[in-house]
Design a protein around this motif. Sequence first.
Motif, PDB file in Angstrom:
ATOM      1  N   THR A 103       0.847  -1.183   0.000  1.00  0.00           N
ATOM      2  CA  THR A 103       0.000   0.000   0.000  1.00  0.00           C
ATOM      3  C   THR A 103       0.891   1.245   0.000  1.00  0.00           C
ATOM      4  O   THR A 103       2.122   1.151  -0.051  1.00  0.00           O
ATOM      5  N   ALA A 104       0.273   2.392   0.066  1.00  0.00           N
ATOM      6  CA  ALA A 104       1.014   3.649  -0.070  1.00  0.00           C
ATOM      7  C   ALA A 104       2.075   3.825   1.005  1.00  0.00           C
ATOM      8  O   ALA A 104       3.071   4.520   0.794  1.00  0.00           O
ATOM      9  N   ASP A 105       1.879   3.193   2.161  1.00  0.00           N
ATOM     10  CA  ASP A 105       2.860   3.322   3.234  1.00  0.00           C
ATOM     11  C   ASP A 105       4.029   2.351   3.076  1.00  0.00           C
ATOM     12  O   ASP A 105       4.886   2.257   3.955  1.00  0.00           O
ATOM     13  N   GLY A 106       4.044   1.598   1.960  1.00  0.00           N
ATOM     14  CA  GLY A 106       5.143   0.685   1.695  1.00  0.00           C
ATOM     15  C   GLY A 106       5.044  -0.650   2.392  1.00  0.00           C
ATOM     16  O   GLY A 106       5.964  -1.476   2.293  1.00  0.00           O
ATOM     17  N   LYS A 107       3.931  -0.922   3.074  1.00  0.00           N
ATOM     18  CA  LYS A 107       3.757  -2.171   3.820  1.00  0.00           C
ATOM     19  C   LYS A 107       2.940  -3.172   3.011  1.00  0.00           C
ATOM     20  O   LYS A 107       2.031  -2.800   2.272  1.00  0.00           O
ATOM     21  N   GLN A 108       3.278  -4.439   3.171  1.00  0.00           N
ATOM     22  CA  GLN A 108       2.503  -5.508   2.547  1.00  0.00           C
ATOM     23  C   GLN A 108       1.179  -5.669   3.285  1.00  0.00           C
ATOM     24  O   GLN A 108       1.151  -5.840   4.508  1.00  0.00           O
ATOM     25  N   ARG A 109       0.098  -5.606   2.521  1.00  0.00           N
ATOM     26  CA  ARG A 109      -1.225  -5.745   3.125  1.00  0.00           C
ATOM     27  C   ARG A 109      -2.109  -6.634   2.243  1.00  0.00           C
ATOM     28  O   ARG A 109      -1.800  -6.880   1.081  1.00  0.00           O
ATOM     29  N   MET A 110      -3.219  -7.077   2.824  1.00  0.00           N
ATOM     30  CA  MET A 110      -4.182  -7.902   2.105  1.00  0.00           C
ATOM     31  C   MET A 110      -5.049  -6.999   1.235  1.00  0.00           C
ATOM     32  O   MET A 110      -5.626  -6.024   1.734  1.00  0.00           O
ATOM     33  N   LEU A 111      -5.159  -7.343  -0.041  1.00  0.00           N
ATOM     34  CA  LEU A 111      -5.888  -6.517  -0.999  1.00  0.00           C
ATOM     35  C   LEU A 111      -7.106  -7.276  -1.526  1.00  0.00           C
ATOM     36  O   LEU A 111      -6.994  -8.437  -1.929  1.00  0.00           O
ATOM     37  N   LEU A 112      -8.246  -6.627  -1.525  1.00  0.00           N
ATOM     38  CA  LEU A 112      -9.473  -7.165  -2.101  1.00  0.00           C
ATOM     39  C   LEU A 112      -9.752  -6.395  -3.383  1.00  0.00           C
ATOM     40  O   LEU A 112      -9.878  -5.170  -3.353  1.00  0.00           O
ATOM     41  N   ASN A 113      -9.822  -7.132  -4.488  1.00  0.00           N
ATOM     42  CA  ASN A 113     -10.006  -6.497  -5.800  1.00  0.00           C
ATOM     43  C   ASN A 113      -8.954  -5.421  -6.041  1.00  0.00           C
ATOM     44  O   ASN A 113      -9.221  -4.361  -6.612  1.00  0.00           O
ATOM     45  N   GLY A 114      -7.733  -5.694  -5.583  1.00  0.00           N
ATOM     46  CA  GLY A 114      -6.612  -4.799  -5.802  1.00  0.00           C
ATOM     47  C   GLY A 114      -6.519  -3.637  -4.850  1.00  0.00           C
ATOM     48  O   GLY A 114      -5.595  -2.817  -4.959  1.00  0.00           O
ATOM     49  N   LYS A 115      -7.453  -3.518  -3.902  1.00  0.00           N
ATOM     50  CA  LYS A 115      -7.454  -2.405  -2.965  1.00  0.00           C
ATOM     51  C   LYS A 115      -7.404  -2.936  -1.535  1.00  0.00           C
ATOM     52  O   LYS A 115      -7.982  -3.977  -1.218  1.00  0.00           O
TER      53      LYS A 115
END
Length: 820
Positions: free
Chosen positions: A316-328
């Motif tokens: 995400t914008a903060d540079g952290k790996q996160r879980m994305l639903l439909n790319g968001k």
Amino acid sequence: MAAAFAVVAAGLSNAPAASAADPPQWQRLEPPLSTPWTDQVSPDNALPDYPRPQLTRDKWQNLNGTWEFSAANPGDAPPIGQGLDERILVPYPVESALSGIMRHETSMWYRRTFQVPPDWQVGAGERLVLHFQAVDYDTTVWVNGQEVTHHTGGYDSFSADVTDALTDAPDQEIVVGVNDPNDAGTQPLGKQRTAGDGIFYTPSSGIWQTVWLEPVKPAHIDKVDTTADVADGSVTVNAAVSDGDGTQTVEATAYDHGTAVGTVTGEANKPLQLKLDKPHLWTPDDPFLYDLQVNLSSGDSVRGYFGMRSISVGKTADGKQRMLLNGKFVMQLGPLDQGFWPDGIYTAPTDEALKFDLEQEKALGFNMVRKHIKVEPDRWYYYADKLGLLVWQDMPAMKDDTDAPPDAQVNYESEMHRMIDQHRSFPSIVTWVPFNEGWGDYEVGRIADQVKEWDPTRLVNAESGVNCCRSEPDSGKGDIYDDHTYTGPGTPAPDATRAAVDGEYGGLGLKVEGHEFDPAGSFAYEMEPDSATLTSRYAELQQQLLLAGQQCGVSAGVYTQTTDVEQEVNGFFTYDRQVKKMDFAKVREANLAVINGVDGAPQQGPVITPGTPGIDGIAAYPFDENTGTTAADSVGEHDATLAGGASWTEGHQGSALAVNGSGQYADTGASLVKTDGSYSVAAWVKFNEVGDGFQTVVSQDGSDHSGFFLQYSGADHKLAFSFVGTRALAPMTPEANHWYHLVGVRDAATGKLALYVDGQQAATRNACLLDEAAGGNTVIGRGQYDGNPVDFLNGAVDQVHVYDRALTPDEVTQLYTSGA
């Protein structure tokens, strides 16, 4: 054969089950607690709903209801044509009150007859399939004396074509033999234990999901798998077909509220790509589902549905790996949902009851639910799809206290593969969880890779609670690092490839008189006195989770739990679903604040000052006085006062502070460090004894609890540098009467705690949330909790140093060497 029951030659007898004058009857027994649906259950409406929402046909016959029943002995011949003495209500487990039996059996017989409806063309262009949605555990089925199937596995469905076993008689006989070793075996069993206790519960043996009949054409559709491709705007449809006399052609059509929006035609048993124009995506806020019609050239036709959504991990914008639903990024928040019932145990009393828990979770503002080491009936996932709840699906665990032998591992993987195959088309399921807290785990990294190979379209949580309990060391595999902290929440950080989640936290409890399964045994991780306090504490935990999401990069939180379960009283509802234990409006408000407040945007980090240079620090206590009640600060101006009768003893060098574990300590009289920044503390320590109690070497008081603890953790029997709920633990257990050099380093820039033992880094722990500013005095020889002095040291302390910055590893080594 492998079945638990031997087959003997027997002719079919149509002897009545009991004398016509006094036939046995099913009776509802009194459960430990009654739900709002208990009294609605009867032989006429035992879960009458169609059990397979993603593959429906118009013609079917439900075989739920009253069956004959008896206990059995392994090796017994099946009671073909023989009446059984008891009556059980299928599909409720034999141990449940709703079954009418309400006792545990390891081996058992079921028997009933059925009639093929006269308008079915079985034997004249149709075949008859007998379906079992789930039976626990080892099952053999006979129809009219002929064995038609044998199955092992307590959580997956199985079927048998029984056409060739039918007779010309109007009544057709089914006999089912079941053997369930429960916790005497090595099979997956989740939280079932013969003697339910604590976090383990009453078992559920035998038939526990719907039994039903269905006529099909010789060439018919057995299964339809759908896989959404959001980027391509298409869905892959794979119709698994029993071909009958030859290759079949499939036509699949997608519908949006009755309007056809896409069609594909092709060969059966091969993936077909169905394109959609401007696909309508499935999300928790908009759980849109397309209807699906699949026709076979043989004339067979089935209906189903699918949802268009993707799940992935990305930055995400903060540079952290996160879980994305439909790319968001969508912050996932939900309860631990165990699916137990006081009247039906594994089986919800009615379909409305099955849906109720999910409806309440949605009403509470949750967008996710973790289905905890149990697999539910298909209709549960259908309701999750319809309501818009993301599902983390656990694999039911093997026993937690033994290592699984090789044959059990093979079986475990087989059952897990079947679970994935049978559930791969439910859009709500976004994560597979192969293991939990080390319960029966093995080769975690390999299994995570295997699950990803079986289903690359979903996330894999290799081990939920990898930081906890009997878990194997973190494999680094899968898509998720999963922390369990009670009461928590924990503050795990994502790494280069994985998102971080709080897979379990909370467990706040409240006892409600008259609604406890076992009043004497009721427990929780933190018990509250009333509903208002419980609600307030829940809001506090959610605020902490919000901060963990914003500052640490946590992608999800799973609160324990939806309802009380047997002795656990930490639910939003009591176990009987009769009492709401919190203010649900405030719970919803707190939940939505978390979901809407974590967006993956960059956060303003703490301002890190360089601190005071030099190896001496901002305060140092050599404890070389060996007399009096004052210990000089050799660097600063904050001499320490000996309290409670603390005295002197031989030190690591010179003399040292001596404390006896009972109210003795030294008080520096000042708040030496700012606990909302970087700092370090060091000391030589010798314990007179080590056991189950906590002993704190250095800490700093706060309004309620110490801002940090350099300590011995009696809960872990390890040296530790800790915040409340977070410990960096050394791997070794210290010895009594041995000097150790301990250094605790808090690096606010990286969000880490580090513990050094004898000059070497022994442990690190992510603690990205800064603890509250602890503005009380720095003290030596005790800690503070709930506003009270606690964890008094029994031993000696020497050469304490305090720093207003994070020491480097080289500086720690230098400090150790200087005192060694």
